[in-house]
Design an enzyme around this catalytic site. Structure first.
Site, PDB file in Angstrom:
ATOM      1  N   ALA A   1       5.987  54.324 124.458  1.00 13.09           N
ATOM      2  CA  ALA A   1       5.250  55.485 124.961  1.00 13.09           C
ATOM      3  C   ALA A   1       4.608  55.054 126.273  1.00 13.09           C
ATOM      4  CB  ALA A   1       4.197  55.920 123.962  1.00 13.09           C
TER       5      ALA A   1
ATOM      6  N   VAL B   1       3.714  49.853 124.376  1.00  7.82           N
ATOM      7  CA  VAL B   1       3.120  50.556 125.519  1.00  7.82           C
ATOM      8  C   VAL B   1       4.018  50.317 126.733  1.00  7.82           C
ATOM      9  CG1 VAL B   1       1.101  50.775 127.006  1.00  7.82           C
ATOM     10  CG2 VAL B   1       0.806  50.151 124.585  1.00  7.82           C
ATOM     11  N   LYS B   2       4.394  51.425 127.386  1.00  5.98           N
ATOM     12  CA  LYS B   2       5.281  51.310 128.542  1.00  5.98           C
ATOM     13  C   LYS B   2       4.447  51.396 129.817  1.00  5.98           C
ATOM     14  CE  LYS B   2       9.923  53.155 129.245  1.00  5.98           C
ATOM     15  NZ  LYS B   2      10.680  54.410 129.221  1.00  5.98           N
ATOM     16  N   VAL B   3       4.573  50.378 130.660  1.00  5.50           N
ATOM     17  CA  VAL B   3       3.820  50.365 131.925  1.00  5.50           C
ATOM     18  C   VAL B   3       4.798  50.164 133.079  1.00  5.50           C
ATOM     19  CG1 VAL B   3       1.744  49.400 130.819  1.00  5.50           C
ATOM     20  CG2 VAL B   3       3.383  47.848 131.892  1.00  5.50           C
TER      21      VAL B   3
END
Ligand code: E4P
Length: 217
Positions: free
Chosen positions: A56, A82-84
């Site tokens: 996400a 967590v997508k950064v």
């Protein structure tokens, strides 16, 4: 090789998941927009359905807010990654979130040097975008090959997640090179089953079944 599904469409994920084809899911803001759903709600639904990592993506561009968003996203479920984005702030957020024990997928990677930085920042996954490199006449596969070599040279454990996959050949080439994971739209994964000789062979068998009146049940 692990298969992640690149979509936020629940029905499409469920269909492939029932067949054991889904090792994880990736989403991004464009896929969330396409689903027309609230990010938290739809991500929770995906996490309830799938055991593997569900990426996400944060919406902020500064490290501090990315970290705060990441902390909120990981509350959704244990399998959130967590997508950064692959920016300096994204790398800071990656380091902080992985130090806290969370999975992080560093996205929008377009070079092997970027992938090297992500691995050093502790990324769980690096997402090189094959299709978008091909779109501008660069060789997406060459980047995957370089990242594989570099990660193997130094024993980095970051998983190579071949992303922006547009064709079945992208999947085949990623598998040949040894990418750890591919993420592809459901239609591309389903297209892997197609072969004209399978169709032709089946037509011939069906004709003979009819001609010889072969029955099993
Ligand atoms: C997945 O993590 C990526 O966001 C996705 O594969 C991008 O694909 P696209 O280039 O087809 O939008």
């Amino acid at each position: 090789m692990k298969f992640f599904v690149d979509t936020a469409e629940i029905d499409a994920i469920a269909e492939l998941n029932d067949l054991g084809m889904v090792d994880g899911v990736t989403t991004n803001p464009s896929l969330i927009k396409k689903s027309g759903r609230d990010i938290i709600e739809v991500t929770k639904e995906i996490c309830d359905l799938v055991d593997g990592p569900v990426s996400a993506e944060v919406t902020a561009t500064d490290a501090e807010t990315m970290i705060a968003e990441g902390r909120k996203l990981v509350e959704i479920a244990e399998n959130i990654a967590v997508k950064v984005p692959l920016t300096w702030d994204g790398l800071k957020a990656c380091k902080s979130l992985t130090d806290d024990g969370h999975m992080v997928n560093v996205t929008l990677c377009f070079s092997a040097n970027q992938a090297l930085l992500a691995a050093k920042a502790g990324a769980s996954f690096i997402s090189p975008f094959i299709g978008r490199l091909d779109d501008i006449n660069l060789d997406g596969m060459e980047i995957i090959e370089d990242i594989r070599t570099i990660y193997d040279n130094y024993g980095f454990e970051t998983e190579i997640l071949a992303a922006s996959i547009r064709s079945v050949n992208h999947i085949l080439d990623s598998a040949r090179i040894g990418a750890d994971v591919i993420t592809a739209p459901p239609a591309v994964i389903k297209a892997m089953v197609n072969h004209p000789l399978t169709d032709k062979g089946l037509d011939a068998f069906l004709a003979d079944i009819k001609a010889a009146d072969i029955k099993i049940l």
